[in-house]
Scaffold this active site. Structure first.
Site, short mmCIF file in Angstrom:
data_model
loop_
_atom_site.label_atom_id
_atom_site.label_comp_id
_atom_site.label_asym_id
_atom_site.label_seq_id
_atom_site.Cartn_x
_atom_site.Cartn_y
_atom_site.Cartn_z
N GLU A 194 -8.50 -10.90 -3.61
CA GLU A 194 -7.73 -10.29 -4.22
C GLU A 194 -7.00 -10.56 -5.48
OE1 GLU A 194 -5.67 -8.30 -2.20
OE2 GLU A 194 -7.44 -8.00 -0.97
N ARG A 206 10.13 -3.09 -1.89
CA ARG A 206 10.35 -2.68 -3.63
C ARG A 206 10.95 -1.16 -3.84
NH1 ARG A 206 4.53 -3.72 -6.49
NH2 ARG A 206 4.03 -3.59 -4.18
N ASN A 250 -10.56 -2.27 -3.87
CA ASN A 250 -10.97 -1.89 -2.57
C ASN A 250 -9.37 -1.01 -2.82
OD1 ASN A 250 -10.87 -2.50 -0.35
ND2 ASN A 250 -9.42 -3.84 0.02
N ALA A 306 40.20 52.46 3.38
CA ALA A 306 40.52 50.69 2.00
C ALA A 306 40.76 49.90 2.71
CB ALA A 306 39.84 51.12 1.05
N GLY A 312 -0.38 -11.06 7.55
CA GLY A 312 -0.82 -10.21 6.74
C GLY A 312 -1.73 -8.79 7.37
N LEU A 349 -1.73 0.63 9.35
CA LEU A 349 -0.84 -0.07 9.38
C LEU A 349 0.82 -0.04 8.87
CD1 LEU A 349 -3.38 -3.00 8.17
CD2 LEU A 349 -2.80 -2.06 10.71
C1 UD1 Z 1 -3.89 -4.37 0.68
C2 UD1 Z 1 -5.15 -5.01 0.26
C3 UD1 Z 1 -5.72 -4.88 -1.06
C4 UD1 Z 1 -6.28 -3.25 -1.52
C5 UD1 Z 1 -4.73 -3.07 -1.39
C6 UD1 Z 1 -4.59 -1.22 -1.56
C7 UD1 Z 1 -5.26 -7.17 1.49
C8 UD1 Z 1 -5.04 -8.48 2.28
N1 UD1 Z 1 -5.35 -6.38 0.66
O1 UD1 Z 1 -3.41 -5.26 -0.65
O2 UD1 Z 1 -7.38 -5.52 -0.96
O3 UD1 Z 1 -6.74 -3.07 -2.98
O4 UD1 Z 1 -4.40 -3.21 -0.43
O5 UD1 Z 1 -3.06 -0.99 -1.50
O6 UD1 Z 1 -5.36 -6.03 2.93
N2 UD1 Z 1 1.03 -4.46 6.38
C9 UD1 Z 1 1.15 -5.49 8.02
N3 UD1 Z 1 1.53 -6.16 8.12
C10 UD1 Z 1 0.90 -7.10 7.79
C11 UD1 Z 1 1.24 -6.29 5.96
C12 UD1 Z 1 1.31 -5.66 5.23
O7 UD1 Z 1 1.43 -3.80 8.53
O8 UD1 Z 1 1.40 -8.20 7.57
C13 UD1 Z 1 0.45 -3.20 6.03
C14 UD1 Z 1 1.29 -2.46 5.24
O9 UD1 Z 1 2.66 -2.09 5.71
C15 UD1 Z 1 1.01 -1.46 4.43
C16 UD1 Z 1 -0.79 -1.97 4.30
O10 UD1 Z 1 -0.55 -2.93 5.91
O11 UD1 Z 1 1.37 -0.13 4.36
C17 UD1 Z 1 -0.90 -2.57 2.92
O12 UD1 Z 1 0.14 -4.00 2.93
P1 UD1 Z 1 0.55 -4.60 1.92
O13 UD1 Z 1 1.17 -5.80 1.84
O14 UD1 Z 1 0.57 -3.50 0.99
O15 UD1 Z 1 -1.10 -4.73 1.03
P2 UD1 Z 1 -1.82 -5.18 -0.68
O16 UD1 Z 1 -0.96 -6.12 -1.29
O17 UD1 Z 1 -1.48 -3.97 -0.93
#
Ligand code: UD1
Ligand code: CA
Length: 453
Positions: free
Chosen positions: A154, A15, A169, A421, A77, A8
C-alpha cells in the site's frame, strides 16, 4: 465449475460529501453498483454477493434479489469485508472473484481474462494489474524472479524505491475458494488497524504458492470513484462507450460530445441523433428517424421515419412517420398515430391522436381520443380537469376544431363535426354538425365529407 463474485461496497465514500451512499450515485442513468453487478454477472455462475455497511438499507433495497448481501459492521478493511461472505459461500463455490463496487468501468472481457489466468494458475490467486505513470494512491506490485507477484505494498507504507514502481494493483482478484477461506483468518492487522485483502498475496507466497498477474492495457477501465470529479470522469467514459456502440450499430450521432444516451436505450439503424439530445430510461427508437437537435426523451417508444425536433417527451409513444416539433411536449400516455403532425407549443397527455391528425400550434390535449385526419386548430384546449377529476374528450374522424376552441369535458364530437373559432363547447356535438359561440350551439348540418387522404 462454480464461480461467485463478491463486490465490496461497505465503505463510507466520505469524499463524495453526499447523503447518498457512494455506490448508489448514478452513472449513465444507473447506480454505480449496477454497472459492477452487470459486469461480474457475465463472468460468474452464481448469484453475486455484495458486502454492505454504510447506507446498507438503501443499497440492499436497490439490490433487491439481484444479489445476496452480507453486512460488514464495523468496516475493518477489504480483507475483513471478504471474510463476512465466508460463511455464506464456504463449500458452495470453486472460485471467488472479488471486485470493488466503486470501479464501474471495469469490463467483463477484463474480468474474463482474470478468471482465465487463475484457471491456468497452479497457485490460489490471480489479480489485475496495470502500468501507469500516475499511481493515484494505488498499491504497488512487487514481482518475483519468475515474474509472479510477491506482494502488494500500500502506498502509505511503501519505501521511496517501491513508490517508483509503475505496476499497480487495480483491485480485481480471482481466488481458489478453499484457499481463500483458509487465508482470510491469517491476514495480519495493518498499521492502520485494518485487515487488507492485499495481504493474501504474501500469505500465498509464504505457503509456497504462486500469485499470477493479469496485466491490463486500458488504463481508463481502472478509474475508481472517490470524489464527484472522478464520478464525472467515469460518466464521460461510459457515455463515449455507449455512443460508440450506437454508431457501430448504424446510428448517426452528429455530435457525440453533446449526445447523452443512457444505458439500455435502443436505437435502430439510419436514425440520426442531432446535437444536444438526451435519451433516457427505457426508450426504444426505430429506424431512419431524425431526433433533435435540442430534444429530451425519456421512457418512450418511437417508430420509424419520425422527426422529433427540439421537443420533450416522457412516457410517450410515436407510431411511424410522425412529425413533431419544434417545441412540442408529450407527457405520460401520449400516443401519436402514424403520420400525425404536431407543431410548436403543443402538449399532449394521456391521449391518442389517430392517423394523420394535425395539431399545428398552441394546443393542450389531455385524456382525449381523436379520430383519423382530424384537424386541431391553433389554441385548442381540452378542459379536462374540473378541479377534482379528469374527464375524457372523444373526437371523431375528420373533425375540424376551429382556432381557440375550448372543449369542456366530458364531451364527445361526432365525425365530421366542426367548431367555430373561439367556441366554448360544453355539450356533445352530433356528427357533421357545425357549432359556434360560447356556449357553443349547433347552427348548421354539414355534408358528410369523404375521408381525405
Ligand atoms: C484498495 C487496495 C489497493 C488498490 C486500490 C485500487 C486494499 C487494502 N488496497 O485501496 O491496493 O490499489 O484499492 O482502487 O485493498 N471496503 C469495504 N469494507 C472495508 C473497506 C473497504 O467494503 O472495510 C470497500 C470500499 O467500499 C471500496 C473498496 O472496498 O468499494 C475499496 O476500499 P478503499 O478503502 O477504497 O481501498 P483503497 O484505499 O482504494
Ligand atoms: Ca478506492
Amino acid at each position: 465449475m462454480k464461480i461467485t463474485a463478491i463486490l465490496l461496497a461497505a465503505g463510507q465514500g466520505t469524499r463524495m460529501k453526499s447523503d447518498l451512499p457512494k455506490v448508489l450515485h448514478p452513472i449513465a442513468g444507473k447506480p454505480m453498483i449496477w454497472h459492477s453487478l452487470e459486469t461480474v454477472k457475465q463472468v460468474t455462475t452464481e448469484k453475486p454477493v455484495v458486502v454492505i455497511g454504510h447506507g446498507a438499507d438503501a443499497v440492499a433495497e436497490f439490490l433487491g434479489d439481484s444479489a445476496e448481501t452480507v453486512i460488514q459492521e464495523p468496516q475493518l478493511g477489504t480483507g475483513h469485508a471478504v471474510m463476512q461472505a465466508a460463511s455464506l459461500l464456504k463449500g458452495k463455490t470453486d472460485y471467488v472473484v472479488v471486485c470493488y463496487a466503486d470501479m464501474p468501468l471495469l469490463r467483463a472481457e477484463t474480468l474474463q481474462k482474470l478468471v482465465q489466468t487463475q484457471k491456468q494458475n497452479q497457485g490460489p490467486l490471480s489479480m489485475l494489474t496495470v502500468i501507469a505513470d500516475a499511481p493515484r494512491g494505488f498499491g504497488r506490485i512487487l514481482r518475483g524472479a519468475q515474474g509472479t507477484v510477491n506482494a502488494i505494498v500500500e502506498e502509505y507504507v511503501a519505501t521511496p524505491e517501491q513508490l517508483r514502481i509503475k505496476e499497480l494493483n487495480v483491485g480485481g482478484y480471482c481466488f481458489s475458494a478453499d484457499w481463500l477461506w483458509s487465508a482470510l483468518p491469517r491476514i495480519p492487522l495493518s498499521p492502520k488497524g485494518e485487515y487488507y485483502l492485499t495481504d493474501t498475496v504474501e500469505l500465498a507466497v509464504k505457503d509456497g504458492l504462486t500469485v499470477q498477474a493479469a496485466l491490463m492495457d486500458d488504463l481508463e477501465e481502472t478509474i475508481g470513484v472517490n470524489t464527484r470529479v472522478h464520478l464525472s470522469e467515469v460518466e464521460a467514459v461510459l457515455r463515449r462507450r455507449i455512443n460508440r456502440e450506437h454508431m457501430l450499430n448504424g446510428v448517426t450521432l452528429t455530435d457525440p460530445a453533446s449526445t447523452y444516451i443512457e444505458m439500455g436505450v435502443k436505437i435502430g439503424r439510419d436514425t440520426v441523433v442531432m446535437p444536444n439530445t438526451y435519451i433516457y430510461g427505457k426508450t426504444e427508437i426505430g429506424k431512419a428517424n431524425v431526433i433533435g437537435p435540442n430534444t429530451m426523451i425519456r421512457d418512450s417508444k418511437i417508430g420509424n421515419r419520425c422527426k422529433v425536433l427540439a421537443s420533450v417527451m416522457e412516457g410517450a409513444l410515436l407510431d411511424d412517420d410522425v412529425d413533431m416539433g419544434p417545441f412540442a411536449r408529450l407527457r405520460k400516455g401520449a400516443h401519436l398515430g402514424p403520420h400525425v403532425h404536431m407543431g410548436n407549443f403543443g402538449e399532449v397527455k394521456d391521449s391518442y391522436l389517430g392517423p394523420g391528425v394535425k395539431m399545428g400550434h398552441f394546443s393542450y390535449i389531455g385524456n382525449a381520443q381523436i379520430g383519423a385526419e382530424t384537424n386541431i386548430g391553433a389554441g385548442t384546449i381540452t378542459c379536462n380537469f374540473d378541479g377534482e377529476k379528469k374527464h375524457p374528450t372523444e373526437i371523431g374522424e375528420n373533425v375540424f376544431i376551429g382556432s381557440d376552441t375550448m372543449l369542456v369535458a366530458p364531451i364527445k364530437l361526432g365525425e365530421g363535426a366542426r367548431t367555430g373559432a373561439g367556441s366554448v363547447v360544453t355539450k356533445d356535438v352530433a356528427s357533421n354538425t357545425l357549432v359556434v359561440g360560447a356556449p357553443a350551439r349547433a347552427i348548421k348540418k354539414l355534408e358528410p365529407k369523404t375521408r381525405q387522404k
